[in-house]
Design a protein around this motif. Structure first.
Motif, short mmCIF file in Angstrom:
data_model
loop_
_atom_site.label_atom_id
_atom_site.label_comp_id
_atom_site.label_asym_id
_atom_site.label_seq_id
_atom_site.Cartn_x
_atom_site.Cartn_y
_atom_site.Cartn_z
N VAL A 119 26.31 11.71 0.33
CA VAL A 119 27.41 11.66 1.29
C VAL A 119 28.30 12.90 1.15
N LEU A 120 28.54 13.34 -0.07
CA LEU A 120 29.34 14.55 -0.26
C LEU A 120 28.67 15.76 0.40
N ALA A 121 27.35 15.85 0.26
CA ALA A 121 26.61 16.94 0.91
C ALA A 121 26.71 16.80 2.43
N ALA A 122 26.61 15.56 2.93
CA ALA A 122 26.69 15.34 4.37
C ALA A 122 28.07 15.69 4.91
N LEU A 123 29.12 15.38 4.16
CA LEU A 123 30.47 15.73 4.58
C LEU A 123 30.63 17.24 4.68
N ALA A 124 30.01 17.96 3.75
CA ALA A 124 30.07 19.42 3.80
C ALA A 124 29.33 19.97 5.01
N MET A 125 28.34 19.23 5.52
CA MET A 125 27.54 19.71 6.64
C MET A 125 28.08 19.23 8.00
N GLY A 126 29.10 18.40 7.98
CA GLY A 126 29.70 18.01 9.25
C GLY A 126 29.87 16.53 9.49
N LEU A 127 29.46 15.68 8.55
CA LEU A 127 29.66 14.24 8.73
C LEU A 127 31.13 13.91 8.76
N ARG A 128 31.52 13.08 9.73
CA ARG A 128 32.88 12.55 9.79
C ARG A 128 32.77 11.04 9.93
N ALA A 129 33.23 10.33 8.93
CA ALA A 129 33.15 8.87 8.92
C ALA A 129 34.35 8.31 8.17
N PRO A 130 34.84 7.12 8.56
CA PRO A 130 35.99 6.52 7.86
C PRO A 130 35.62 6.15 6.44
N LEU A 131 36.59 6.24 5.55
CA LEU A 131 36.35 5.92 4.14
C LEU A 131 35.85 4.49 3.98
N ALA A 132 36.43 3.56 4.73
CA ALA A 132 36.00 2.16 4.63
C ALA A 132 34.53 2.03 5.01
#
Length: 249
Positions: A119-132
C-alpha cells in the motif's frame, strides 16, 4: 491455557519469520511487479466501477498476496514432519487448536506487514484511498490468510511429500485468481463469466475491498464480503483443528 499456548506457538514462528527479512520482501515482490508494470496500463481506462484504476487494482493485489502466500503455507508442515518437529509436538500437552492458531496468526501477521509495504508503494504511485478503507482492507487480508493457511496446513497434514502438495494447491490457486476478479472487475467480462465468478467466495472479498477503497462502507458488497470472510475463516479453522486433532499433531 489456549491463549497461553497460542502465544507461545505464535511467538516461536513469528521470530523465525522476522529473522528472514529477505523472505518478507520477496513475498511482496510479485504483487509489487504487477503494481509497477500493470497498474500504469489501467490509468484512465473506464473500468466499469467506482474509483480510479489504483482503487480497483490495489485491493485485488492485496488479496492476491494473501491468496498465493497462505495457500502455500502448508509446505512448512511438510518440512517439519520430515524433520521430526511435528512428532515431538505430539507428546506435548499443548492444545491442538493452539498449534494451528499460532501458525496461522503468524501467517496473517506476515502478510499484513507485506500488505502495508504494498500500500505504501501504491500511495507513492498515485493511490488515493481513505485511511478507514485501507485498514478495512488489511482486515480482509488477515481473515483471508487465516482461512487459507488453516486449509493449507490441514491439507499438508494429509499428504506426504511436497510433490503431492504443490499440484493440489496450484489447482486451487489459479482458478481462484482468475474467477475472483483480482486484476479487473468481473463485470467487464461476458455475462456467463460474471455469473460463474459469484460461486467463488473470494469475489465477494474483492468487491467489498474495492468499495472500502472509495469510502463506501455500507453497501451490499461490504455486507456480503464481511459475512463470507468471517464465515470462511470460522469454517477453515474448524476444519484445520479437526485435522490436527485427528493426526495428533
Amino acid at each position: 491455557m489456549l491463549l497461553h499456548d497460542t502465544a507461545i506457538i505464535y511467538g516461536r514462528y513469528l521470530r523465525q519469520s522476522l529473522r528472514s527479512r529477505f523472505a518478507l520482501l520477496f513475498g511482496v515482490l510479485m504483487p509489487l511487479l504487477y503494481l509497477v508494470f500493470f497498474g500504469p496500463l489501467l490509468t484512465g481506462l473506464p473500468l466499469g466501477g467506482k474509483g480510479d484504476s489504483w482503487q480497483v487494482l490495489v485491493p485485488g493485489l492485496l488479496l492476491q498476496l494473501g491468496l498465493f502466500g497462505a495457500l502455500f503455507a502448508g509446505f512448512m508442515i511438510i518440512l517439519e514432519k520430515g524433520q521430526g518437529v511435528v512428532e515431538r509436538m505430539r507428546v506435548t500437552p499443548v492444545s491442538r487448536l493452539a498449534l494451528l492458531l499460532g501458525r496461522v496468526l503468524r501467517e496473517a501477521t506476515v502478510f499484513v506487514l507485506q500488505a502495508v509495504l504494498l500500500v505504501l508503494a501504491a500511495l507513492a504511485m498515485g493511490l488515493r484511498a481513505p485511511l478507514a478503507g485501507i485498514l478495512i482492507g488489511f482486515a480482509f487480508v488477515a481473515l483471508l490468510t487465516v482461512s487459507l493457511a488453516s486449509l493449507s496446513y490441514a491439507l499438508a497434514m494429509k499428504v506426504r511429500t511436497p510433490q503431492e502438495f504443490g499440484p493440489l494447491v496450484n489447482a486451487v490457486s489459479m482458478p481462484s485468481m482468475l474467477l475472483s476478479g483480482l486484476m479487473l472487475p468481473m463485470t467487464l467480462g461476458p455475462t456467463w463469466l460474471d455469473v460463474l465468478s459469484h460461486f467463488m467466495p473470494f469475489r465477494y472479498l474483492v468487491d467489498a475491498m474495492r468499495d472500502a477503497y472509495v469510502g463506501a462502507y455500507t453497501t451490499d458488497h461490504m455486507l456480503y464480503g464481511v459475512l463470507v470472510a468471517v464465515g470462511f475463516a470460522v469454517l477453515a479453522v474448524t476444519v484445520g483443528t479437526r485435522v490436527f486433532r485427528a493426526a495428533g499433531a
